[in-house]
Motif scaffolding. Sequence first.
Motif, PDB file in Angstrom:
ATOM      1  N   GLN A  73      33.298  24.423  56.401  1.00 59.95           N
ATOM      2  CA  GLN A  73      33.983  25.160  55.338  1.00 59.95           C
ATOM      3  C   GLN A  73      34.349  24.259  54.163  1.00 59.95           C
ATOM      4  OE1 GLN A  73      34.236  28.314  55.357  1.00 59.95           O
ATOM      5  NE2 GLN A  73      34.123  28.914  57.475  1.00 59.95           N
ATOM      6  N   THR A  74      34.794  23.049  54.485  1.00 59.45           N
ATOM      7  CA  THR A  74      35.237  22.121  53.454  1.00 59.45           C
ATOM      8  C   THR A  74      35.258  20.712  54.025  1.00 59.45           C
ATOM      9  OG1 THR A  74      36.982  21.656  51.822  1.00 59.45           O
ATOM     10  CG2 THR A  74      37.709  22.444  53.985  1.00 59.45           C
ATOM     11  N   ILE A  75      34.990  19.767  53.164  1.00 61.57           N
ATOM     12  CA  ILE A  75      35.135  18.354  53.513  1.00 61.57           C
ATOM     13  C   ILE A  75      35.375  17.617  52.197  1.00 61.57           C
ATOM     14  CG2 ILE A  75      32.660  17.900  53.463  1.00 61.57           C
ATOM     15  CD1 ILE A  75      33.144  15.981  55.856  1.00 61.57           C
ATOM     16  N   ALA A  76      36.380  16.748  52.187  1.00 62.78           N
ATOM     17  CA  ALA A  76      36.728  16.059  50.947  1.00 62.78           C
ATOM     18  C   ALA A  76      37.369  14.710  51.249  1.00 62.78           C
ATOM     19  CB  ALA A  76      37.691  16.911  50.125  1.00 62.78           C
ATOM     20  N   VAL A  77      37.114  13.761  50.363  1.00 61.28           N
ATOM     21  CA  VAL A  77      37.668  12.413  50.473  1.00 61.28           C
ATOM     22  C   VAL A  77      38.205  12.019  49.107  1.00 61.28           C
ATOM     23  CG1 VAL A  77      37.099   9.983  50.885  1.00 61.28           C
ATOM     24  CG2 VAL A  77      36.078  11.763  52.329  1.00 61.28           C
ATOM     25  N   ALA A  78      39.413  11.449  49.072  1.00 60.29           N
ATOM     26  CA  ALA A  78      40.008  10.976  47.817  1.00 60.29           C
ATOM     27  C   ALA A  78      39.054   9.992  47.130  1.00 60.29           C
ATOM     28  CB  ALA A  78      41.350  10.306  48.093  1.00 60.29           C
ATOM     29  N   ARG A  79      38.981  10.086  45.820  1.00 58.57           N
ATOM     30  CA  ARG A  79      38.031   9.284  45.045  1.00 58.57           C
ATOM     31  C   ARG A  79      38.099   7.786  45.374  1.00 58.57           C
ATOM     32  NH1 ARG A  79      36.381  12.871  41.012  1.00 58.57           N
ATOM     33  NH2 ARG A  79      37.936  14.462  40.588  1.00 58.57           N
ATOM     34  N   GLU A  80      39.314   7.268  45.532  1.00 58.98           N
ATOM     35  CA  GLU A  80      39.439   5.828  45.780  1.00 58.98           C
ATOM     36  C   GLU A  80      38.926   5.421  47.164  1.00 58.98           C
ATOM     37  OE1 GLU A  80      43.614   7.522  46.629  1.00 58.98           O
ATOM     38  OE2 GLU A  80      42.001   7.913  45.216  1.00 58.98           O
ATOM     39  N   HIS A  81      38.553   6.388  47.981  1.00 57.27           N
ATOM     40  CA  HIS A  81      37.999   6.099  49.313  1.00 57.27           C
ATOM     41  C   HIS A  81      36.529   6.499  49.431  1.00 57.27           C
ATOM     42  CE1 HIS A  81      41.723   4.720  51.164  1.00 57.27           C
ATOM     43  NE2 HIS A  81      42.307   5.566  50.340  1.00 57.27           N
ATOM     44  N   TRP A  82      35.922   6.887  48.308  1.00 52.00           N
ATOM     45  CA  TRP A  82      34.489   7.170  48.322  1.00 52.00           C
ATOM     46  C   TRP A  82      33.746   5.898  48.688  1.00 52.00           C
ATOM     47  CZ3 TRP A  82      33.398  10.455  43.301  1.00 52.00           C
ATOM     48  CH2 TRP A  82      33.980  11.717  43.442  1.00 52.00           C
ATOM     49  N   GLY A  83      32.713   6.019  49.495  1.00 55.16           N
ATOM     50  CA  GLY A  83      31.898   4.884  49.873  1.00 55.16           C
ATOM     51  C   GLY A  83      32.451   4.057  51.020  1.00 55.16           C
ATOM     52  N   THR A  84      33.567   4.482  51.622  1.00 58.59           N
ATOM     53  CA  THR A  84      34.168   3.719  52.720  1.00 58.59           C
ATOM     54  C   THR A  84      33.697   4.177  54.092  1.00 58.59           C
ATOM     55  OG1 THR A  84      36.064   5.210  52.966  1.00 58.59           O
ATOM     56  CG2 THR A  84      36.297   3.372  51.384  1.00 58.59           C
ATOM     57  N   GLY A  85      33.008   5.308  54.150  1.00 58.57           N
ATOM     58  CA  GLY A  85      32.598   5.853  55.439  1.00 58.57           C
ATOM     59  C   GLY A  85      33.525   6.938  55.958  1.00 58.57           C
ATOM     60  N   LEU A  86      34.578   7.221  55.224  1.00 57.64           N
ATOM     61  CA  LEU A  86      35.530   8.236  55.673  1.00 57.64           C
ATOM     62  C   LEU A  86      34.877   9.618  55.757  1.00 57.64           C
ATOM     63  CD1 LEU A  86      38.308   9.104  56.576  1.00 57.64           C
ATOM     64  CD2 LEU A  86      39.001   9.198  54.156  1.00 57.64           C
ATOM     65  N   SER A 152      25.266  18.207  68.688  1.00 60.45           N
ATOM     66  CA  SER A 152      25.617  17.148  69.643  1.00 60.45           C
ATOM     67  C   SER A 152      24.620  15.996  69.585  1.00 60.45           C
ATOM     68  CB  SER A 152      25.700  17.708  71.059  1.00 60.45           C
ATOM     69  OG  SER A 152      24.435  18.189  71.481  1.00 60.45           O
ATOM     70  N   ALA A 153      23.375  16.274  69.242  1.00 62.60           N
ATOM     71  CA  ALA A 153      22.357  15.218  69.168  1.00 62.60           C
ATOM     72  C   ALA A 153      22.523  14.351  67.926  1.00 62.60           C
ATOM     73  CB  ALA A 153      20.961  15.844  69.175  1.00 62.60           C
ATOM     74  N   SER A 154      23.297  14.819  66.954  1.00 61.20           N
ATOM     75  CA  SER A 154      23.460  14.094  65.689  1.00 61.20           C
ATOM     76  C   SER A 154      24.728  13.265  65.631  1.00 61.20           C
ATOM     77  CB  SER A 154      23.468  15.087  64.530  1.00 61.20           C
ATOM     78  OG  SER A 154      22.244  15.763  64.475  1.00 61.20           O
ATOM     79  N   LEU A 155      25.519  13.283  66.708  1.00 64.45           N
ATOM     80  CA  LEU A 155      26.779  12.544  66.681  1.00 64.45           C
ATOM     81  C   LEU A 155      26.526  11.044  66.761  1.00 64.45           C
ATOM     82  CD1 LEU A 155      28.981  14.756  69.004  1.00 64.45           C
ATOM     83  CD2 LEU A 155      29.200  14.459  66.535  1.00 64.45           C
ATOM     84  N   PRO A 156      27.008  10.292  65.760  1.00 59.44           N
ATOM     85  CA  PRO A 156      26.839   8.840  65.803  1.00 59.44           C
ATOM     86  C   PRO A 156      27.815   8.228  66.807  1.00 59.44           C
ATOM     87  CG  PRO A 156      28.076   9.461  63.863  1.00 59.44           C
ATOM     88  CD  PRO A 156      27.663  10.736  64.553  1.00 59.44           C
ATOM     89  N   SER A 157      27.509   7.031  67.235  1.00 63.67           N
ATOM     90  CA  SER A 157      28.431   6.332  68.120  1.00 63.67           C
ATOM     91  C   SER A 157      29.615   5.825  67.299  1.00 63.67           C
ATOM     92  CB  SER A 157      27.724   5.160  68.791  1.00 63.67           C
ATOM     93  OG  SER A 157      27.434   4.163  67.836  1.00 63.67           O
ATOM     94  N   VAL A 158      30.683   5.470  67.980  1.00 63.95           N
ATOM     95  CA  VAL A 158      31.876   4.955  67.305  1.00 63.95           C
ATOM     96  C   VAL A 158      31.541   3.710  66.499  1.00 63.95           C
ATOM     97  CG1 VAL A 158      34.173   3.997  67.694  1.00 63.95           C
ATOM     98  CG2 VAL A 158      33.411   5.948  69.031  1.00 63.95           C
ATOM     99  N   GLN A 159      30.626   2.872  66.991  1.00 60.32           N
ATOM    100  CA  GLN A 159      30.274   1.645  66.280  1.00 60.32           C
ATOM    101  C   GLN A 159      29.551   1.943  64.971  1.00 60.32           C
ATOM    102  OE1 GLN A 159      29.428   2.255  69.515  1.00 60.32           O
ATOM    103  NE2 GLN A 159      30.904   0.930  70.526  1.00 60.32           N
ATOM    104  N   GLU A 160      28.878   3.081  64.887  1.00 59.51           N
ATOM    105  CA  GLU A 160      28.125   3.405  63.683  1.00 59.51           C
ATOM    106  C   GLU A 160      29.007   3.874  62.541  1.00 59.51           C
ATOM    107  OE1 GLU A 160      23.808   4.953  65.039  1.00 59.51           O
ATOM    108  OE2 GLU A 160      25.499   6.194  65.689  1.00 59.51           O
ATOM    109  N   ILE A 161      30.202   4.353  62.841  1.00 59.57           N
ATOM    110  CA  ILE A 161      31.099   4.826  61.780  1.00 59.57           C
ATOM    111  C   ILE A 161      32.381   4.011  61.824  1.00 59.57           C
ATOM    112  CG2 ILE A 161      30.232   7.159  61.513  1.00 59.57           C
ATOM    113  CD1 ILE A 161      32.393   8.075  63.450  1.00 59.57           C
ATOM    114  N   GLU A 162      32.507   3.144  60.864  1.00 60.30           N
ATOM    115  CA  GLU A 162      33.649   2.266  60.814  1.00 60.30           C
ATOM    116  C   GLU A 162      34.320   2.418  59.453  1.00 60.30           C
ATOM    117  OE1 GLU A 162      34.201  -2.465  60.835  1.00 60.30           O
ATOM    118  OE2 GLU A 162      32.992  -1.638  62.474  1.00 60.30           O
ATOM    119  N   VAL A 163      35.587   2.743  59.480  1.00 57.06           N
ATOM    120  CA  VAL A 163      36.351   2.890  58.249  1.00 57.06           C
ATOM    121  C   VAL A 163      37.576   2.018  58.364  1.00 57.06           C
ATOM    122  CG1 VAL A 163      37.603   4.501  56.776  1.00 57.06           C
ATOM    123  CG2 VAL A 163      35.576   5.261  57.993  1.00 57.06           C
ATOM    124  N   GLN A 164      37.807   1.204  57.370  1.00 60.80           N
ATOM    125  CA  GLN A 164      38.972   0.343  57.404  1.00 60.80           C
ATOM    126  C   GLN A 164      40.093   0.948  56.582  1.00 60.80           C
ATOM    127  OE1 GLN A 164      37.692  -3.524  56.206  1.00 60.80           O
ATOM    128  NE2 GLN A 164      36.586  -3.858  58.116  1.00 60.80           N
TER     129      GLN A 164
END
Length: 170
Positions: A73-86, A152-164
């Motif tokens: 329905q919706t997905i959004a990330v604050a501009r200052e966090h674009w490109g972080t993987g969030l 379910s086949a498209s879910l990345p592993s935890v190591q593949e998505i890292e956001v600091q």
Amino acid sequence: MRWWDIEPVLELEKDLFPEDAWSRGMFWSDLAHARGPEATRRYLVAEDDSVERGGRIIGYGGLAAAGDVADVQTIAVAREHWGTGLGAVLLTELLRAATTFECAEVMLECRVDNVRAQKLYERFGFEPIGFRRGYYQPGNVDALVMRLRDPSASLPSVQEIEVQGTESNG
């Protein structure tokens, strides 16, 4: 996402989508279907966990399920966090929800001019399947309709998505 998150989510929504922001009522309506044994929605927020900004909502996402099909329905990330993987973290959680709802496919619409979002969705295996002419108003901007089979086949592993510096809070 809980009812007390709606006001800060609305602030972010109006900043990111000034011409076609969701209303308070739209969020309230979807959250009403997000709890209990008959839930058909999953909404989540991501908060900045830095000391100076602790608890500030910097992203959110929502998914609706109907039968064996889910819709982002919706997905959004604050501009200052674009490109972080969030965005990838939020999308991963929405796909997990689709899997929990036992959905065989996930649909979404994306503005044709939002190339950043399209690339994210393509990384997860979404494929373009059509257009909705004049879907986004005002401005009469077309939507690209995308579909993901077998979320379910498209879910990345935890190591593949890292956001600091962020914490996902569903």
